[in-house]
Scaffold this motif. Structure first.
Motif, PDB file in Angstrom:
ATOM      1  N   ARG A 142       0.838  -1.207   0.000  1.00  0.00           N
ATOM      2  CA  ARG A 142       0.000   0.000   0.000  1.00  0.00           C
ATOM      3  C   ARG A 142       0.869   1.252   0.000  1.00  0.00           C
ATOM      4  O   ARG A 142       0.559   2.233  -0.686  1.00  0.00           O
ATOM      5  N   LEU A 143       1.959   1.226   0.759  1.00  0.00           N
ATOM      6  CA  LEU A 143       2.876   2.369   0.807  1.00  0.00           C
ATOM      7  C   LEU A 143       3.473   2.620  -0.583  1.00  0.00           C
ATOM      8  O   LEU A 143       3.547   3.771  -1.036  1.00  0.00           O
ATOM      9  N   ARG A 144       3.861   1.556  -1.288  1.00  0.00           N
ATOM     10  CA  ARG A 144       4.409   1.700  -2.634  1.00  0.00           C
ATOM     11  C   ARG A 144       3.363   2.274  -3.597  1.00  0.00           C
ATOM     12  O   ARG A 144       3.652   3.172  -4.394  1.00  0.00           O
ATOM     13  N   GLU A 145       2.110   1.774  -3.473  1.00  0.00           N
ATOM     14  CA  GLU A 145       1.039   2.281  -4.343  1.00  0.00           C
ATOM     15  C   GLU A 145       0.837   3.780  -4.130  1.00  0.00           C
ATOM     16  O   GLU A 145       0.685   4.550  -5.092  1.00  0.00           O
ATOM     17  N   LEU A 146       0.792   4.194  -2.863  1.00  0.00           N
ATOM     18  CA  LEU A 146       0.548   5.606  -2.549  1.00  0.00           C
ATOM     19  C   LEU A 146       1.697   6.502  -3.020  1.00  0.00           C
ATOM     20  O   LEU A 146       1.463   7.582  -3.587  1.00  0.00           O
ATOM     21  N   THR A 147       2.935   6.077  -2.757  1.00  0.00           N
ATOM     22  CA  THR A 147       4.070   6.922  -3.160  1.00  0.00           C
ATOM     23  C   THR A 147       4.219   6.974  -4.677  1.00  0.00           C
ATOM     24  O   THR A 147       4.606   8.004  -5.227  1.00  0.00           O
ATOM     25  N   GLN A 148       3.902   5.876  -5.375  1.00  0.00           N
ATOM     26  CA  GLN A 148       3.963   5.901  -6.838  1.00  0.00           C
ATOM     27  C   GLN A 148       2.823   6.724  -7.434  1.00  0.00           C
ATOM     28  O   GLN A 148       2.930   7.227  -8.548  1.00  0.00           O
ATOM     29  N   GLY A 149       1.724   6.861  -6.641  1.00  0.00           N
ATOM     30  CA  GLY A 149       0.589   7.667  -7.094  1.00  0.00           C
ATOM     31  C   GLY A 149       0.790   9.149  -6.843  1.00  0.00           C
ATOM     32  O   GLY A 149      -0.105   9.960  -7.100  1.00  0.00           O
ATOM     33  N   GLU A 157       2.864   7.060   4.356  1.00  0.00           N
ATOM     34  CA  GLU A 157       3.170   6.154   5.468  1.00  0.00           C
ATOM     35  C   GLU A 157       2.030   6.151   6.478  1.00  0.00           C
ATOM     36  O   GLU A 157       1.585   5.090   6.936  1.00  0.00           O
ATOM     37  N   LEU A 158       1.511   7.303   6.846  1.00  0.00           N
ATOM     38  CA  LEU A 158       0.392   7.398   7.797  1.00  0.00           C
ATOM     39  C   LEU A 158      -0.863   6.730   7.244  1.00  0.00           C
ATOM     40  O   LEU A 158      -1.547   5.996   7.955  1.00  0.00           O
ATOM     41  N   ILE A 159      -1.145   6.966   5.993  1.00  0.00           N
ATOM     42  CA  ILE A 159      -2.348   6.361   5.382  1.00  0.00           C
ATOM     43  C   ILE A 159      -2.200   4.859   5.332  1.00  0.00           C
ATOM     44  O   ILE A 159      -3.131   4.110   5.689  1.00  0.00           O
ATOM     45  N   ALA A 160      -1.043   4.342   4.932  1.00  0.00           N
ATOM     46  CA  ALA A 160      -0.816   2.897   4.813  1.00  0.00           C
ATOM     47  C   ALA A 160      -0.932   2.222   6.198  1.00  0.00           C
ATOM     48  O   ALA A 160      -1.501   1.129   6.321  1.00  0.00           O
ATOM     49  N   LYS A 161      -0.392   2.855   7.231  1.00  0.00           N
ATOM     50  CA  LYS A 161      -0.491   2.298   8.573  1.00  0.00           C
ATOM     51  C   LYS A 161      -1.933   2.249   9.053  1.00  0.00           C
ATOM     52  O   LYS A 161      -2.375   1.275   9.656  1.00  0.00           O
ATOM     53  N   GLN A 162      -2.700   3.306   8.764  1.00  0.00           N
ATOM     54  CA  GLN A 162      -4.103   3.335   9.181  1.00  0.00           C
ATOM     55  C   GLN A 162      -4.904   2.279   8.443  1.00  0.00           C
ATOM     56  O   GLN A 162      -5.743   1.606   9.041  1.00  0.00           O
ATOM     57  N   GLU A 163      -4.663   2.097   7.171  1.00  0.00           N
ATOM     58  CA  GLU A 163      -5.440   1.152   6.371  1.00  0.00           C
ATOM     59  C   GLU A 163      -5.104  -0.309   6.700  1.00  0.00           C
ATOM     60  O   GLU A 163      -5.982  -1.153   6.632  1.00  0.00           O
ATOM     61  N   THR A 164      -3.840  -0.588   7.026  1.00  0.00           N
ATOM     62  CA  THR A 164      -3.436  -1.986   7.231  1.00  0.00           C
ATOM     63  C   THR A 164      -3.330  -2.378   8.701  1.00  0.00           C
ATOM     64  O   THR A 164      -3.291  -3.555   9.024  1.00  0.00           O
ATOM     65  N   GLY A 165      -3.297  -1.387   9.600  1.00  0.00           N
ATOM     66  CA  GLY A 165      -3.155  -1.691  11.027  1.00  0.00           C
ATOM     67  C   GLY A 165      -1.708  -2.017  11.416  1.00  0.00           C
ATOM     68  O   GLY A 165      -1.464  -2.458  12.533  1.00  0.00           O
ATOM     69  N   TYR A 166      -0.793  -1.806  10.494  1.00  0.00           N
ATOM     70  CA  TYR A 166       0.629  -2.104  10.755  1.00  0.00           C
ATOM     71  C   TYR A 166       1.203  -1.116  11.752  1.00  0.00           C
ATOM     72  O   TYR A 166       0.918   0.068  11.718  1.00  0.00           O
ATOM     73  N   ARG A 167       2.015  -1.648  12.709  1.00  0.00           N
ATOM     74  CA  ARG A 167       2.553  -0.785  13.773  1.00  0.00           C
ATOM     75  C   ARG A 167       4.070  -0.724  13.755  1.00  0.00           C
ATOM     76  O   ARG A 167       4.661  -0.118  14.643  1.00  0.00           O
ATOM     77  N   GLY A 168       4.711  -1.366  12.825  1.00  0.00           N
ATOM     78  CA  GLY A 168       6.179  -1.472  12.813  1.00  0.00           C
ATOM     79  C   GLY A 168       6.891  -0.219  12.449  1.00  0.00           C
ATOM     80  O   GLY A 168       6.469   0.841  12.237  1.00  0.00           O
TER      81      GLY A 168
END
Length: 168
Positions: A142-149, A157-168
């Motif tokens: 998702r992070l790659r999709e957003l940055t390429q868009g 990074e904030l959007i990808a973390k919110q959408e996937t629930g990733y905390r790393g």
């Protein structure tokens, strides 16, 4: 060389000191009112020690031939008394041991045996690792999709973390 009277006095002092010491220990033992078999067993051993001391004293007094009949009689009475104490301590120990509940072996239930449950634990850990790995891949995709868009990296990074629930 000491006289017979001196020997008799020394021996009498020894036995009377031992009787007083034993009485002090006996009173302390009774005051503790213990029901623990190991403590009673220790007390029984201590009583055996005094019993041996008084037995030896009686035979030394008799074999020396210097003691009066009253001293020999006193030594016999003390030994009889301590032998009675040995019997009481034995009975108390037997009672304490019979009152204790013996350990009953019971097979382990599920969740109590780590060796038998190792495979289950390993499966749980592997499932958790797989779930986190999947979450991490979802985040990076998702992070790659957003940055390429064209979305700035920090915002992506904030959007990808919110959408996937990733905390790393």
């Amino acid at each position: 060389m000491p006289t017979n009277d001196e020997i008799n006095n020394i021996m009498s002092n020894i036995i009377e000191g031992a009787v007083q010491a034993y009485n002090g220990e006996l009173n302390a033992f009774h005051a503790s009112q213990t029901t623990d078999a190991s403590l009673i067993s220790t007390w029984l051993g201590r009583t055996y020690q005094f019993s041996g001391l008084f037995f030896a004293y009686e035979h030394v007094v008799r074999s020396l031939g210097t003691a009066t009949p009253a001293q020999i009689d006193h030594a016999s009475q003390v030994r009889s008394w301590i032998d009675g104490q040995v019997e009481q301590a034995r009975n108390l120990l037997a009672h304490a041991q019979s009152a204790q509940v013996p350990y009953q072996y019971q097979p382990l239930m599920a969740g109590q045996n780590a060796i038998q449950d190792a495979q289950r634990y390993q499966q749980q850990v592997m499932a958790e690792v797989a779930a986190r790995r999947q979450q991490m891949f979802a985040y990076t995709n998702r992070l790659r999709e957003l940055t390429q868009g064209g979305v700035p990296y920090i915002q992506a990074e904030l959007i990808a973390k919110q959408e996937t629930g990733y905390r790393g």
